[in-house]
Design a protein around this motif. Sequence first.
Motif, short mmCIF file in Angstrom:
data_model
loop_
_atom_site.label_atom_id
_atom_site.label_comp_id
_atom_site.label_asym_id
_atom_site.label_seq_id
_atom_site.Cartn_x
_atom_site.Cartn_y
_atom_site.Cartn_z
N MET A 94 -3.21 1.93 -8.82
CA MET A 94 -3.20 3.07 -8.13
C MET A 94 -3.26 4.21 -9.08
O MET A 94 -3.55 5.05 -8.78
N LEU A 108 -3.52 10.37 0.12
CA LEU A 108 -3.80 9.61 0.61
C LEU A 108 -5.68 9.29 1.11
O LEU A 108 -6.55 8.57 0.76
N THR A 147 1.36 3.06 -3.32
CA THR A 147 0.84 4.66 -3.75
C THR A 147 1.44 4.95 -3.75
O THR A 147 1.33 6.64 -4.88
N ALA A 197 -7.28 8.18 -2.24
CA ALA A 197 -6.56 6.96 -2.59
C ALA A 197 -7.34 6.13 -1.55
O ALA A 197 -6.92 4.86 -2.07
N ARG A 198 -7.42 6.41 -0.24
CA ARG A 198 -8.36 5.90 0.70
C ARG A 198 -9.11 4.04 -0.30
O ARG A 198 -9.24 3.19 0.05
N GLY A 231 -5.68 -3.47 -0.57
CA GLY A 231 -5.01 -3.91 0.49
C GLY A 231 -6.08 -5.47 1.03
O GLY A 231 -5.15 -6.53 1.28
N MET A 243 -7.07 2.25 -1.60
CA MET A 243 -5.71 1.34 -0.99
C MET A 243 -6.59 -0.14 0.05
O MET A 243 -6.34 -0.27 0.11
N LEU A 265 1.26 -1.57 0.17
CA LEU A 265 -0.01 -0.10 0.15
C LEU A 265 0.75 1.35 -0.10
O LEU A 265 0.92 2.33 -0.78
#
Length: 307
Positions: free
Chosen positions: A188, A220, A122, A223-224, A231, A227, A118
């Motif tokens: 990503m 971040l 990212t 992109a959560r 993940g 992610m 991650l």
Amino acid sequence: MTTTSPTKTSALDLVQPPSPTAPGKAPGRLRLGAGQQLRGGPFTYAALIVVGLGSIFPLYWTLVAASHDQQRVLDSPPPLLPGGRLGSNLQAAWEQANLGKAIVNSVIVAGSITVATLFFCTLAGYAFAKMRFRGRNVLMTAVIATLTIPPQLSVVPLFMMMSDIGWGGKLESVIFPTLVGAFGVFFMRQYLIEALPYELIEAAKVDGASNIRIVWSVVLPVARPAMMVLGMLTFVQAWNDFFWPFLALSQQNPTIQVALGQLSASYTPDQSIVMAGALISTLPLLLVFVIFGKQIVGGIMAGAVKG
């Protein structure tokens, strides 16, 4: 004196003209108003029930097989209801394969790989998506090209490298070669191209934010959702990986999949005990999904809306 003939009214004149459509919208399409939802018919519910039962059945059969002895599992027809040997089979699998240490090792390996993937993917995805530098397209093409290389080709040189470093039989030999993957970088990058507008980055720069602050406060949060999906995929893949851990680790220091391989490695393995071990190995994945399921589903839905 002129007379006007009565106007003939045709059937087409009695039909009211269609209401004008809003600009930019094609006529004839079904449009839902605010608060309205699509409703499924009987066929939709039947299909969902079939798919749901088909998805749950392997886990249910694992539970059934783990709760009987081997003779009953191999009977024809096989049992369809759980038996009374689940506790003894779970204990036998736990002791024979040292599943306690295997689960701890798998948590360390899968957790480390997921966190590192991650972080690095990212950052790399943001760089390829929004930063301009020489050779960006060439490097991205090289990253994508690595997806076409079969992993089996790198097994021998990777094994020799880990042995030369002194990591043979250690968890480091499984963790470090997979800290970052080409799929994660590409995933990503594609998400941030659409989800992260340049205006947010420029506004942060105008406010005097550094690159690290931009990544932490702008990249971040955007992109959560992606992610969370990445993940989940990474953790499941690392948890279920068997081939490379089987070659790199010893039987005294296994991951969960290597330990399960030891259960079925005998000449006549007890299938009920093997199924009990498989049931134990599945429980951590179910626990992860129960804890982070809401965030994972939210990330998938957010990605769909972005698309």
